[in-house]
Design a protein around this motif. Structure first.
Motif, PDB file in Angstrom:
ATOM      1  N   LYS A   9      39.851 -53.908 -51.150  1.00  0.00           N
ATOM      2  CA  LYS A   9      39.997 -52.473 -50.374  1.00  0.00           C
ATOM      3  C   LYS A   9      39.193 -51.469 -50.880  1.00  0.00           C
ATOM      4  O   LYS A   9      38.840 -50.575 -49.712  1.00  0.00           O
ATOM      5  CB  LYS A   9      41.578 -52.077 -50.806  1.00  0.00           C
ATOM      6  CG  LYS A   9      41.942 -50.668 -50.340  1.00  0.00           C
ATOM      7  CD  LYS A   9      43.202 -50.405 -49.903  1.00  0.00           C
ATOM      8  CE  LYS A   9      43.542 -49.224 -49.157  1.00  0.00           C
ATOM      9  NZ  LYS A   9      44.993 -48.982 -48.795  1.00  0.00           N
ATOM     10  N   PHE A  90      37.501 -52.503 -40.934  1.00  0.00           N
ATOM     11  CA  PHE A  90      38.738 -52.873 -40.521  1.00  0.00           C
ATOM     12  C   PHE A  90      38.482 -54.315 -40.101  1.00  0.00           C
ATOM     13  O   PHE A  90      38.001 -54.715 -38.974  1.00  0.00           O
ATOM     14  CB  PHE A  90      39.463 -52.195 -39.501  1.00  0.00           C
ATOM     15  CG  PHE A  90      40.045 -50.645 -40.109  1.00  0.00           C
ATOM     16  CD1 PHE A  90      39.237 -49.562 -40.025  1.00  0.00           C
ATOM     17  CD2 PHE A  90      41.030 -50.512 -40.952  1.00  0.00           C
ATOM     18  CE1 PHE A  90      39.469 -48.291 -40.613  1.00  0.00           C
ATOM     19  CE2 PHE A  90      41.432 -49.419 -41.552  1.00  0.00           C
ATOM     20  CZ  PHE A  90      40.880 -48.447 -41.577  1.00  0.00           C
ATOM     21  N   PHE A 105      45.928 -54.046 -37.031  1.00  0.00           N
ATOM     22  CA  PHE A 105      44.906 -53.845 -38.085  1.00  0.00           C
ATOM     23  C   PHE A 105      45.097 -54.067 -39.629  1.00  0.00           C
ATOM     24  O   PHE A 105      46.544 -53.680 -39.939  1.00  0.00           O
ATOM     25  CB  PHE A 105      44.192 -52.353 -38.027  1.00  0.00           C
ATOM     26  CG  PHE A 105      43.420 -52.087 -36.764  1.00  0.00           C
ATOM     27  CD1 PHE A 105      44.207 -51.666 -35.667  1.00  0.00           C
ATOM     28  CD2 PHE A 105      42.174 -52.111 -36.852  1.00  0.00           C
ATOM     29  CE1 PHE A 105      43.239 -51.472 -34.496  1.00  0.00           C
ATOM     30  CE2 PHE A 105      41.461 -51.797 -35.581  1.00  0.00           C
ATOM     31  CZ  PHE A 105      42.055 -51.492 -34.444  1.00  0.00           C
ATOM     32  N   GLY A 106      44.270 -54.477 -40.423  1.00  0.00           N
ATOM     33  CA  GLY A 106      44.563 -54.395 -41.874  1.00  0.00           C
ATOM     34  C   GLY A 106      44.498 -53.043 -42.416  1.00  0.00           C
ATOM     35  O   GLY A 106      44.157 -52.157 -41.552  1.00  0.00           O
ATOM     36  N   GLU A 107      44.575 -52.857 -43.504  1.00  0.00           N
ATOM     37  CA  GLU A 107      44.685 -51.593 -44.183  1.00  0.00           C
ATOM     38  C   GLU A 107      43.035 -51.097 -44.529  1.00  0.00           C
ATOM     39  O   GLU A 107      42.972 -49.839 -44.861  1.00  0.00           O
ATOM     40  CB  GLU A 107      45.234 -51.550 -45.587  1.00  0.00           C
ATOM     41  CG  GLU A 107      46.762 -51.937 -45.268  1.00  0.00           C
ATOM     42  CD  GLU A 107      47.441 -51.765 -46.489  1.00  0.00           C
ATOM     43  OE1 GLU A 107      48.598 -51.558 -46.665  1.00  0.00           O
ATOM     44  OE2 GLU A 107      46.938 -51.845 -47.877  1.00  0.00           O
ATOM     45  N   GLY A 108      42.072 -51.897 -44.272  1.00  0.00           N
ATOM     46  CA  GLY A 108      40.560 -51.358 -44.303  1.00  0.00           C
ATOM     47  C   GLY A 108      40.170 -51.678 -45.854  1.00  0.00           C
ATOM     48  O   GLY A 108      40.811 -51.777 -46.730  1.00  0.00           O
ATOM     49  N   TRP A 110      37.101 -50.065 -48.037  1.00  0.00           N
ATOM     50  CA  TRP A 110      36.417 -49.062 -48.160  1.00  0.00           C
ATOM     51  C   TRP A 110      34.891 -49.138 -48.798  1.00  0.00           C
ATOM     52  O   TRP A 110      34.860 -49.465 -50.120  1.00  0.00           O
ATOM     53  CB  TRP A 110      37.027 -47.798 -48.955  1.00  0.00           C
ATOM     54  CG  TRP A 110      37.655 -46.844 -48.195  1.00  0.00           C
ATOM     55  CD1 TRP A 110      37.452 -45.585 -47.828  1.00  0.00           C
ATOM     56  CD2 TRP A 110      38.970 -47.112 -47.418  1.00  0.00           C
ATOM     57  NE1 TRP A 110      38.286 -44.889 -47.140  1.00  0.00           N
ATOM     58  CE2 TRP A 110      39.382 -45.770 -46.900  1.00  0.00           C
ATOM     59  CE3 TRP A 110      39.750 -47.980 -47.266  1.00  0.00           C
ATOM     60  CZ2 TRP A 110      40.402 -45.991 -45.863  1.00  0.00           C
ATOM     61  CZ3 TRP A 110      41.039 -48.104 -46.554  1.00  0.00           C
ATOM     62  CH2 TRP A 110      41.294 -46.830 -45.825  1.00  0.00           C
TER      63      TRP A 110
ATOM     64  N   GLN B  37      46.586 -43.398 -36.973  1.00  0.00           N
ATOM     65  CA  GLN B  37      46.175 -44.004 -38.201  1.00  0.00           C
ATOM     66  C   GLN B  37      46.463 -43.018 -39.196  1.00  0.00           C
ATOM     67  O   GLN B  37      46.089 -41.843 -39.141  1.00  0.00           O
ATOM     68  CB  GLN B  37      44.664 -44.222 -38.095  1.00  0.00           C
ATOM     69  CG  GLN B  37      44.124 -44.674 -39.335  1.00  0.00           C
ATOM     70  CD  GLN B  37      42.631 -44.984 -39.103  1.00  0.00           C
ATOM     71  OE1 GLN B  37      41.838 -44.413 -38.158  1.00  0.00           O
ATOM     72  NE2 GLN B  37      42.102 -45.464 -40.151  1.00  0.00           N
ATOM     73  N   GLY B  40      44.409 -43.494 -45.316  1.00  0.00           N
ATOM     74  CA  GLY B  40      44.273 -45.009 -46.338  1.00  0.00           C
ATOM     75  C   GLY B  40      44.864 -46.073 -45.526  1.00  0.00           C
ATOM     76  O   GLY B  40      44.989 -46.990 -46.147  1.00  0.00           O
ATOM     77  N   GLU B  41      45.062 -46.008 -44.287  1.00  0.00           N
ATOM     78  CA  GLU B  41      45.578 -47.191 -43.486  1.00  0.00           C
ATOM     79  C   GLU B  41      45.065 -47.474 -42.437  1.00  0.00           C
ATOM     80  O   GLU B  41      43.948 -46.834 -41.791  1.00  0.00           O
ATOM     81  CB  GLU B  41      47.222 -46.901 -43.268  1.00  0.00           C
ATOM     82  CG  GLU B  41      48.178 -46.418 -44.400  1.00  0.00           C
ATOM     83  CD  GLU B  41      48.333 -47.313 -45.217  1.00  0.00           C
ATOM     84  OE1 GLU B  41      48.680 -47.242 -46.453  1.00  0.00           O
ATOM     85  OE2 GLU B  41      48.328 -48.786 -44.810  1.00  0.00           O
ATOM     86  N   GLY B  42      45.254 -48.598 -41.786  1.00  0.00           N
ATOM     87  CA  GLY B  42      44.673 -48.861 -40.465  1.00  0.00           C
ATOM     88  C   GLY B  42      45.324 -48.457 -39.458  1.00  0.00           C
ATOM     89  O   GLY B  42      46.548 -48.052 -39.324  1.00  0.00           O
TER      90      GLY B  42
END
Lengths: 114, 109
Positions: A9, A90, A105-108, A110, B37, B40-42
């Protein structure tokens, strides 16, 4: 259960390093994507794979290489990282390749390059 | 490649106020989606509109697709702090799907 999961993440790394981001989806979808969201929150597609085959490859430096070992996984490898690569990446999936499907989408991830 | 322009770019309002955000283009779309969005999330899909003039409601959110299928609006009634987030529109035609740059909404308690 997380539908689209990506790891790590958070990633902080030095310029010039090579790093990978992994992605898995358990939705049974045929199509997976990588998107990049820059500091201005603009979401731009990088790659799309359908059943392990590349179908979209936007103008992305060839330092970025996606790999899809099976249709549930799409990993992103980045060589020789540059400061400008810092962004949120993402992973996403959709039932098939047709545009207009819901994209999950996934949570990303960073990524910060220092 | 169609360009989607979202306005306003930033919006900060008090809880209970109403608001409208816009997604405009010179291109015609076969469908248009709105995503939200949270930090911190997609992005998460809110709605898909496909017919010109179509109106869809999702609780306090009302989405409208323009008659010519070139634009869309999202209206929120009695906004709540939980509505805070980045609202993205995404337009699709046969060959492409693109996201707008988003409207960042902050609802203060």
């Amino acid at each position: 259960d997380t539908a689209v999961s990506q790891t790590p993440k958070y990633l902080v790394t030095q310029m010039g390093n090579d790093k990978s981001i992994k992605c898995e989806q358990n939705l049974g979808h045929d199509t997976m994507y990588w998107y990049k969201q820059d500091s201005k929150k603009f979401l731009k597609i990088m790659f799309s794979y359908n059943n392990k085959e590349l179908i979209i490859n936007e103008t992305v430096p060839n330092r970025f290489s996606p790999k899809s070992p099976d249709k549930a996984h799409l990993n992103l490898h980045i060589n020789s990282l540059e400061l400008g690569d810092s962004a949120v990446y993402f992973c996403a999936s959709s039932p098939d390749w047709r545009f207009g499907n819901t994209i999950y989408f996934g949570e990303g991830s960073w990524l910060t390059v220092v | 490649t169609q360009l989607l322009e979202q306005s306003p770019q930033f919006l900060s309002i008090q809880e209970g106020e109403n608001l409208t955000v816009y997604c405009n283009s010179s291109s015609v779309f076969s469908s248009l989606q709105w995503y939200r969005q949270e930090p911190g999330e997609g992005p998460v899909l809110l709605v898909t509109v496909v017919t010109g003039g179509e109106v869809k409601k999702l609780k306090r959110l009302t989405f409208q697709f323009g008659d010519a299928r070139k634009d869309s609006s999202l209206h929120i009634t009695a906004a709540q702090p939980g509505d805070t987030g980045l609202y993205l529109c995404a337009g699709t035609n046969n060959n492409d799907m693109r996201f707008g740059a988003g409207t960042r909404l902050t609802v203060k308690p």
